[in-house]
Write an enzyme that holds these catalytic residues in place. Structure first.
Site, PDB file in Angstrom:
ATOM      1  N   GLY A   9     123.790  -8.473  20.846  1.00  0.00           N
ATOM      2  CA  GLY A   9     124.849  -8.627  19.862  1.00  0.00           C
ATOM      3  C   GLY A   9     126.220  -8.300  20.401  1.00  0.00           C
ATOM      4  O   GLY A   9     126.381  -7.909  21.564  1.00  0.00           O
ATOM      5  N   THR A  55     128.360  -5.873  19.676  1.00  0.00           N
ATOM      6  CA  THR A  55     128.608  -4.474  20.045  1.00  0.00           C
ATOM      7  C   THR A  55     127.972  -4.150  21.391  1.00  0.00           C
ATOM      8  O   THR A  55     128.571  -3.483  22.232  1.00  0.00           O
ATOM      9  CB  THR A  55     128.061  -3.528  18.969  1.00  0.00           C
ATOM     10  OG1 THR A  55     128.752  -3.771  17.740  1.00  0.00           O
ATOM     11  CG2 THR A  55     128.253  -2.080  19.370  1.00  0.00           C
ATOM     12  N   GLU A  62     113.648  -6.835  19.867  1.00  0.00           N
ATOM     13  CA  GLU A  62     114.381  -5.608  19.553  1.00  0.00           C
ATOM     14  C   GLU A  62     113.452  -4.536  18.994  1.00  0.00           C
ATOM     15  O   GLU A  62     113.553  -3.351  19.340  1.00  0.00           O
ATOM     16  CB  GLU A  62     115.500  -5.898  18.546  1.00  0.00           C
ATOM     17  CG  GLU A  62     116.676  -6.644  19.139  1.00  0.00           C
ATOM     18  CD  GLU A  62     117.740  -6.979  18.111  1.00  0.00           C
ATOM     19  OE1 GLU A  62     118.883  -7.223  18.506  1.00  0.00           O
ATOM     20  OE2 GLU A  62     117.414  -6.995  16.894  1.00  0.00           O
TER      21      GLU A  62
END
Length: 222
Positions: free
Chosen positions: A75, A77, A152
């Site tokens: 992602g 971030t 994830e």
């Protein structure tokens, strides 16, 4: 499998009292949620287990030491995290290995010179750093809108310590306020899951993308 709506129960907290950043405990270890703060917004507090740090990205990367095997999230971030790790490898000689949670992360890590491994070689990780789509005051979160849901979760389960870095836009009073909960299903017979999901009170909708509305596929091909 889907986003982490309430995968790891945490202590109760008032919905109206939203700490800027906080620590919660998971089965895998410590789940640390650090806000990527603005410049000058770096006051620290240890009270009530709260961790306040200027720039969650920098605070998360500061936890990394040589010899660690890391879970590398996916992602926007995490993109900053990867850059910071690559910089430390170049300037400090930081010795780490990473397990990527997506093909996108794998490609970027290779570009930045971050050595990679896999869970077959290293089934238990020291630390994983990832982002989230939404986080509520209890520390529950929704993840998976980047299409790396399953990977994830597997990496998060394999790590001793999980760090989630979010910015203020990801903070919500109630999960689902800005994002739907992603649920990953295999292509074969995917429609048979709809009735079960509706029975839970949800309104399932196949996620599509592109001009012709092609179903979105995860990195696992689901």
């Amino acid at each position: 499998m889907g986003g982490w709506g309430a995968s790891w129960p945490v202590g109760a907290g008032a919905m109206g009292s939203w700490p800027p950043s906080f620590v919660r405990t998971s089965r895998a270890g410590r789940v640390i949620v650090l806000e990527r703060g603005r410049a000058g917004d770096g006051a620290s507090s240890r009270a009530a287990g709260i961790v306040r740090a200027q720039g969650g990205t920098e605070a998360a990367v500061a936890l990394v030491t040589s010899g660690m095997t890391l879970g590398l999230g996916t992602g926007s971030t995490v993109a900053f995290v990867l850059e910071a790790l690559g910089r430390r490898i170049r300037t400090e000689g930081l010795g780490i290995k990473g397990v990527p949670t997506s093909r996108q992360t794998e490609q970027r890590a290779r570009e930045l010179g971050i050595p990679l491994t896999d869970l077959a070689t290293t089934p238990e990780l020291d630390l994983a750093i990832d982002g989230a789509d939404e986080v509520d005051p209890n520390g529950d979160m929704i993840k998976g809108h980047g299409g790396a849901l399953l990977w994830e979760k597997i990496v998060a389960t394999a790590t001793r310590r999980l760090v989630i870095v979010v910015d203020p836009s990801k903070r919500v009073e109630r999960l689902g306020a800005t994002r739907a909960l992603p649920v990953e299903v295999v292509p074969f017979g995917w429609g048979t899951h709809e009735a079960a999901i509706r029975a839970l009170g949800a309104r399932p909708m196949l996620r599509r993308a592109g001009p012709v509305g092609t179903p979105v596929a995860t990195d696992e091909g689901n």
